[in-house]
Design a protein around this motif. Sequence first.
Motif, PDB file in Angstrom:
ATOM      1  N   ASP A  28     -33.039  -3.708 -90.248  1.00 60.43           N
ATOM      2  CA  ASP A  28     -34.545  -3.742 -90.174  1.00 60.43           C
ATOM      3  C   ASP A  28     -34.866  -5.071 -89.510  1.00 60.43           C
ATOM      4  OD1 ASP A  28     -34.282  -1.173 -91.061  1.00 60.43           O
ATOM      5  OD2 ASP A  28     -36.109  -1.281 -92.422  1.00 60.43           O
ATOM      6  N   LEU A  29     -34.531  -6.173 -90.120  1.00 58.37           N
ATOM      7  CA  LEU A  29     -35.140  -7.523 -89.659  1.00 58.37           C
ATOM      8  C   LEU A  29     -34.212  -8.004 -88.530  1.00 58.37           C
ATOM      9  CD1 LEU A  29     -35.648  -8.878 -93.262  1.00 58.37           C
ATOM     10  CD2 LEU A  29     -37.149  -8.037 -91.801  1.00 58.37           C
ATOM     11  N   TYR A  30     -33.257  -7.276 -87.905  1.00 54.71           N
ATOM     12  CA  TYR A  30     -32.502  -7.805 -87.002  1.00 54.71           C
ATOM     13  C   TYR A  30     -31.690  -9.269 -87.055  1.00 54.71           C
ATOM     14  CZ  TYR A  30     -34.919  -4.044 -84.800  1.00 54.71           C
ATOM     15  OH  TYR A  30     -35.488  -2.797 -84.665  1.00 54.71           O
ATOM     16  N   LEU A  31     -31.111  -9.295 -88.426  1.00 59.23           N
ATOM     17  CA  LEU A  31     -30.663 -10.457 -89.176  1.00 59.23           C
ATOM     18  C   LEU A  31     -29.177 -10.105 -89.636  1.00 59.23           C
ATOM     19  CD1 LEU A  31     -33.285 -11.994 -91.044  1.00 59.23           C
ATOM     20  CD2 LEU A  31     -32.617 -12.803 -88.874  1.00 59.23           C
TER      21      LEU A  31
ATOM     22  N   ARG B 262     -49.886  -0.403 -81.011  1.00 62.38           N
ATOM     23  CA  ARG B 262     -49.253   0.399 -82.266  1.00 62.38           C
ATOM     24  C   ARG B 262     -48.218   0.963 -81.373  1.00 62.38           C
ATOM     25  NH1 ARG B 262     -54.249   1.802 -85.150  1.00 62.38           N
ATOM     26  NH2 ARG B 262     -54.412  -0.019 -86.598  1.00 62.38           N
ATOM     27  N   LYS B 263     -48.255   1.527 -80.318  1.00 57.43           N
ATOM     28  CA  LYS B 263     -47.304   2.250 -79.440  1.00 57.43           C
ATOM     29  C   LYS B 263     -46.201   1.287 -78.886  1.00 57.43           C
ATOM     30  CE  LYS B 263     -49.918   6.185 -78.013  1.00 57.43           C
ATOM     31  NZ  LYS B 263     -50.474   6.836 -76.835  1.00 57.43           N
ATOM     32  N   LEU B 264     -46.647   0.098 -78.482  1.00 56.32           N
ATOM     33  CA  LEU B 264     -45.685  -0.814 -77.875  1.00 56.32           C
ATOM     34  C   LEU B 264     -44.759  -1.366 -78.942  1.00 56.32           C
ATOM     35  CD1 LEU B 264     -44.932  -3.127 -75.931  1.00 56.32           C
ATOM     36  CD2 LEU B 264     -46.688  -4.538 -76.623  1.00 56.32           C
ATOM     37  N   ALA B 265     -45.508  -1.702 -80.275  1.00 54.35           N
ATOM     38  CA  ALA B 265     -44.455  -2.050 -81.433  1.00 54.35           C
ATOM     39  C   ALA B 265     -43.397  -0.971 -81.645  1.00 54.35           C
ATOM     40  CB  ALA B 265     -45.681  -2.359 -82.698  1.00 54.35           C
ATOM     41  N   VAL B 266     -43.855   0.336 -81.647  1.00 60.96           N
ATOM     42  CA  VAL B 266     -42.906   1.420 -81.707  1.00 60.96           C
ATOM     43  C   VAL B 266     -41.735   1.417 -80.801  1.00 60.96           C
ATOM     44  CG1 VAL B 266     -42.638   3.772 -81.926  1.00 60.96           C
ATOM     45  CG2 VAL B 266     -44.310   2.910 -83.119  1.00 60.96           C
ATOM     46  N   HIS B 267     -42.174   1.228 -79.534  1.00 63.21           N
ATOM     47  CA  HIS B 267     -41.025   1.211 -78.577  1.00 63.21           C
ATOM     48  C   HIS B 267     -40.132  -0.044 -78.461  1.00 63.21           C
ATOM     49  CE1 HIS B 267     -42.827   4.707 -76.549  1.00 63.21           C
ATOM     50  NE2 HIS B 267     -44.043   4.086 -76.156  1.00 63.21           N
ATOM     51  N   LEU B 268     -40.851  -1.245 -79.038  1.00 59.18           N
ATOM     52  CA  LEU B 268     -39.891  -2.173 -79.310  1.00 59.18           C
ATOM     53  C   LEU B 268     -39.135  -2.266 -80.420  1.00 59.18           C
ATOM     54  CD1 LEU B 268     -42.660  -5.035 -78.623  1.00 59.18           C
ATOM     55  CD2 LEU B 268     -40.537  -5.009 -77.575  1.00 59.18           C
ATOM     56  N   HIS B 269     -39.432  -1.486 -81.458  1.00 53.84           N
ATOM     57  CA  HIS B 269     -38.489  -1.137 -82.479  1.00 53.84           C
ATOM     58  C   HIS B 269     -37.476  -0.073 -82.399  1.00 53.84           C
ATOM     59  CE1 HIS B 269     -37.570  -0.841 -86.567  1.00 53.84           C
ATOM     60  NE2 HIS B 269     -37.679   0.215 -86.740  1.00 53.84           N
TER      61      HIS B 269
ATOM     62  N   GLU C 287     -36.330   0.591 -79.158  1.00 56.70           N
ATOM     63  CA  GLU C 287     -35.281   0.013 -78.407  1.00 56.70           C
ATOM     64  C   GLU C 287     -34.311  -1.268 -79.140  1.00 56.70           C
ATOM     65  OE1 GLU C 287     -35.722  -3.255 -74.932  1.00 56.70           O
ATOM     66  OE2 GLU C 287     -36.579  -1.190 -74.191  1.00 56.70           O
ATOM     67  N   ALA C 288     -34.846  -1.681 -79.827  1.00 50.89           N
ATOM     68  CA  ALA C 288     -33.996  -2.488 -80.682  1.00 50.89           C
ATOM     69  C   ALA C 288     -33.220  -1.870 -81.501  1.00 50.89           C
ATOM     70  CB  ALA C 288     -34.772  -3.694 -81.602  1.00 50.89           C
ATOM     71  N   GLU C 289     -33.359  -0.595 -82.139  1.00 49.53           N
ATOM     72  CA  GLU C 289     -32.466   0.051 -82.960  1.00 49.53           C
ATOM     73  C   GLU C 289     -31.119   0.532 -81.820  1.00 49.53           C
ATOM     74  OE1 GLU C 289     -34.750   3.001 -84.946  1.00 49.53           O
ATOM     75  OE2 GLU C 289     -34.868   1.604 -86.859  1.00 49.53           O
TER      76      GLU C 289
END
Length: 151
Positions: A59-62, A138-145, A147-149
């Motif tokens: 979740d933290l990308y660590l 908020r949508k931008l944050a969801v998309h970034l999350h 894509e990272a997943e």
Amino acid sequence: MEPETFPEELADALVGVQRLIRRRLRPQMADPPLRGAEVELLRLVVGRPGIGISDAAKDLYLASNSVSTLVNQLARQGYLIRETDPADRRAARLLPTPAAEARLGEWRKRRADLVRGQVSRLDEADREALRAALPALRKLAVHLHEEAEES
């Protein structure tokens, strides 16, 4: 604002606001000072008590060993409890302490007070523009999350 510079200007503005909020609040908070990654881990554990180290790392990308180090530091400071997962005795579950919940609650309250005060200094058109931007942010944050997943 030119369309090609908008993404960079938006990212700079978001980072700048976040950095200034942290700088303004840090001196008001109790010791010991917490680094950004420590605060993010505490927020995650308060929001998802019982989360494991590997899930927290995802979740933290660590890296898991980085999260393990953070857990040890926060446990020594009295903010996290690391207990054996009854379903898998090799794994640990992370739980927040009342001190962690109080500290995050105080941070959120002070942050809200700070932002409320600064937003009140804006004219109504600027306050409305910020309100209107919230769903898109908020949508931008969801998309970034998401894509990272995927990566």
